[in-house]
Motif scaffolding. Structure first.
Motif, short mmCIF file in Angstrom:
data_model
loop_
_atom_site.label_atom_id
_atom_site.label_comp_id
_atom_site.label_asym_id
_atom_site.label_seq_id
_atom_site.Cartn_x
_atom_site.Cartn_y
_atom_site.Cartn_z
N SER A 1 0.87 -0.80 -0.01
CA SER A 1 -0.07 0.51 0.23
C SER A 1 1.25 1.92 0.01
CB SER A 1 -0.95 0.08 1.11
OG SER A 1 -0.15 -0.27 2.40
N GLU A 2 0.48 2.53 0.06
CA GLU A 2 0.92 3.85 -0.40
C GLU A 2 1.87 4.01 0.92
OE1 GLU A 2 2.06 7.10 -1.83
OE2 GLU A 2 0.32 5.96 -2.83
N ASN A 3 1.18 3.45 2.56
CA ASN A 3 2.19 3.66 3.79
C ASN A 3 2.74 1.94 3.77
OD1 ASN A 3 1.46 6.35 3.88
ND2 ASN A 3 -0.64 5.51 4.83
N GLY A 4 2.80 0.79 2.84
CA GLY A 4 3.20 -0.26 3.30
C GLY A 4 5.20 -0.06 3.45
N LEU A 5 5.59 -1.69 3.75
CA LEU A 5 6.38 -1.46 3.76
C LEU A 5 7.84 -1.24 2.86
CD1 LEU A 5 9.31 -1.98 5.64
CD2 LEU A 5 9.00 -4.84 4.64
N VAL A 6 6.56 -1.94 1.84
CA VAL A 6 7.65 -2.00 -0.03
C VAL A 6 7.60 -0.15 -0.23
CG1 VAL A 6 7.73 -2.82 -2.30
CG2 VAL A 6 6.88 -4.02 -0.50
N ASN A 7 6.82 0.08 -0.15
CA ASN A 7 6.51 2.15 -0.28
C ASN A 7 7.73 2.61 0.56
OD1 ASN A 7 5.73 2.08 -2.99
ND2 ASN A 7 3.65 2.42 -1.71
N ALA A 8 7.43 1.53 1.64
CA ALA A 8 8.73 2.97 2.64
C ALA A 8 10.57 2.42 2.11
CB ALA A 8 8.53 2.41 4.18
N LEU A 9 9.97 1.49 1.95
CA LEU A 9 11.94 1.16 1.46
C LEU A 9 12.30 1.71 0.10
CD1 LEU A 9 12.15 -2.56 2.63
CD2 LEU A 9 13.46 -1.20 3.58
N LEU A 10 10.96 1.75 -0.64
CA LEU A 10 11.13 2.72 -2.17
C LEU A 10 11.63 4.31 -1.78
CD1 LEU A 10 11.56 2.14 -5.50
CD2 LEU A 10 9.00 1.96 -5.36
N LYS A 11 10.62 4.72 -0.76
CA LYS A 11 10.86 6.32 -0.56
C LYS A 11 12.11 6.73 -0.76
CE LYS A 11 8.12 9.97 1.33
NZ LYS A 11 6.79 10.58 1.95
N GLY A 12 12.77 5.94 0.90
CA GLY A 12 13.74 5.94 1.07
C GLY A 12 14.52 5.79 0.46
N ALA A 13 15.26 4.90 -0.62
CA ALA A 13 16.25 5.36 -1.77
C ALA A 13 15.66 5.52 -3.09
CB ALA A 13 15.97 3.17 -1.88
N ALA A 14 14.85 5.64 -3.84
CA ALA A 14 14.27 6.32 -5.11
C ALA A 14 13.22 7.87 -4.99
CB ALA A 14 13.65 5.65 -5.70
N GLY A 15 13.02 8.12 -2.74
CA GLY A 15 12.65 9.17 -3.37
C GLY A 15 10.79 9.95 -3.67
N HIS A 16 10.50 8.54 -3.79
CA HIS A 16 9.29 8.37 -4.60
C HIS A 16 8.19 6.72 -4.27
CE1 HIS A 16 9.54 5.45 -8.23
NE2 HIS A 16 11.14 6.25 -8.12
N THR A 17 7.26 6.73 -4.38
CA THR A 17 6.29 5.56 -3.99
C THR A 17 5.77 4.75 -5.08
OG1 THR A 17 4.50 6.65 -3.17
CG2 THR A 17 5.92 6.24 -1.44
#
Length: 323
Positions: free
Chosen positions: A155-171
């Motif tokens: 989801s938008e606030n899920g684990l994968v998107n949290a990692l993706l946001k930290g690495a690439a800056g977007h979800t």
């Protein structure tokens, strides 16, 4: 007119042969009576829940009215079939069904075969049993729970998107975008069923003669060549039968999975025939005949696919077909 002696003798022989056959059949029934008794509940289940409801197919050719009942409603002929053929939305939904079914067949059918081969090649029996047990568990989890896990991860606030946001800056909108729906649909189906579907292939692998592997290894064949020329041909008939059975349900794309995963953002690619039948037949009023006609149309196409696949399987391998 007197019957010739040879005719009477022939008739007596025929009657005697028939009596012997009946006696053998009765002896066989008495001998295997407990096994036949075990089969009775299975026969009753299919008769009650699979064959008896087929009488309701008749409402596809009627203007079904609840008060009049199935047999009292007026005949409509092929009116409902013409209605969905002329309905442009149905063909979009039918295309969605074929695309999702094709992806599941393309990626989902080989997955348990590869998984079974990997487990079969493992040398440590303890780890093999652990991996098999763990891989079976998702099969017993409902799609509601599976989607809850997917939501926590994607989801938008899920684990994968949290990692993706930290690495690439977007979800990325994994669960709310039509671009990602098919990938999420097929991937979750493979994850849930890969271990369970691999059971029959693991059983088939036990039939492969190990002496063939030993002889080929002595001749210098590596593991890949033994796999390609011995293992896969050894389970070829089982693969053919499972492929035919998969084609039989190719248009029955998992309704439960669609029901929990569909939302307005992905409905353009997610709505399939089964969900369409549910929507127009149950959510809308007095569309039972139309929904039944759509379901019958899908079943006829699925039957045709099974017959074609069985014919092709018999051409490639005499033991590869169902009948």
């Amino acid at each position: 007119m007197a019957i010739p002696v040879r005719w009477r003798a022939a008739r007596l022989r025929t009657q005697g042969a028939g009596a012997d056959a009946r006696r053998r059949s009765w002896n066989r029934i008495k001998r295997y009576g407990p096994i036949y008794a075990l089969f009775v509940p299975v026969l009753a289940y299919f008769a009650i829940f699979h064959y008896a409801p087929m009488v309701g197919v008749i409402i596809a050719f009627k203007d079904y009215n609840f008060r009049e009942g199935i047999f009292g409603s007026d005949w409509a002929g092929l009116k409902h079939f013409r209605r969905f053929i002329e309905n442009g939305d149905f063909w979009i939904i039918f295309r969605n069904t074929l695309v999702l079914a094709f992806y599941r067949l393309l990626f989902g059918f080989p997955a348990p075969i590869l998984f079974a081969l990997l487990i079969h090649e493992m040398r440590f029996a303890r780890w093999k049993r652990i991996i098999q047990t763990v891989s079976y568990l998702p099969h017993f989890v409902s799609w509601v729970v599976v989607y809850a896990l997917m939501y926590n991860f994607f989801s938008e606030n899920g684990l994968v998107n949290a990692l993706l946001k930290g690495a690439a800056g977007h979800t990325l909108p994994f669960l709310s975008s039509a671009d990602y729906f098919r990938t999420m649909f097929v991937g979750s189906a493979i994850w849930k069923e890969i271990g369970w579907n691999a059971i029959i292939f693991l059983a088939a692998l036990t039939r492969v003669d190990p002496e063939l592997h030993e002889a080929s290894a002595m001749d210098g064949a590596n593991r890949f060549r033994r796999l390609w020329h011995i293992t896969l041909p050894g389970i070829g008939s089982v693969i053919g039968i499972m492929f035919i059975l998969s084609l039989g349900g190719i248009l029955s794309v998992s309704f439960e999975q669609i029901l929990v995963m569909i939302n307005p953002q992905v409905s353009s690619v997610a709505e399939v025939v089964d969900y369409y039948v549910y929507r127009v037949g149950l959510l809308n009023t007095n569309n039972y005949s139309y929904a039944t006609a759509v379901g019958l149309f899908r079943s006829v196409i699925a039957l045709a696919l099974v017959l074609i696949a069985n014919r092709l399987a018999k051409k490639f391998d005499e033991e590869g077909g169902i009948w």
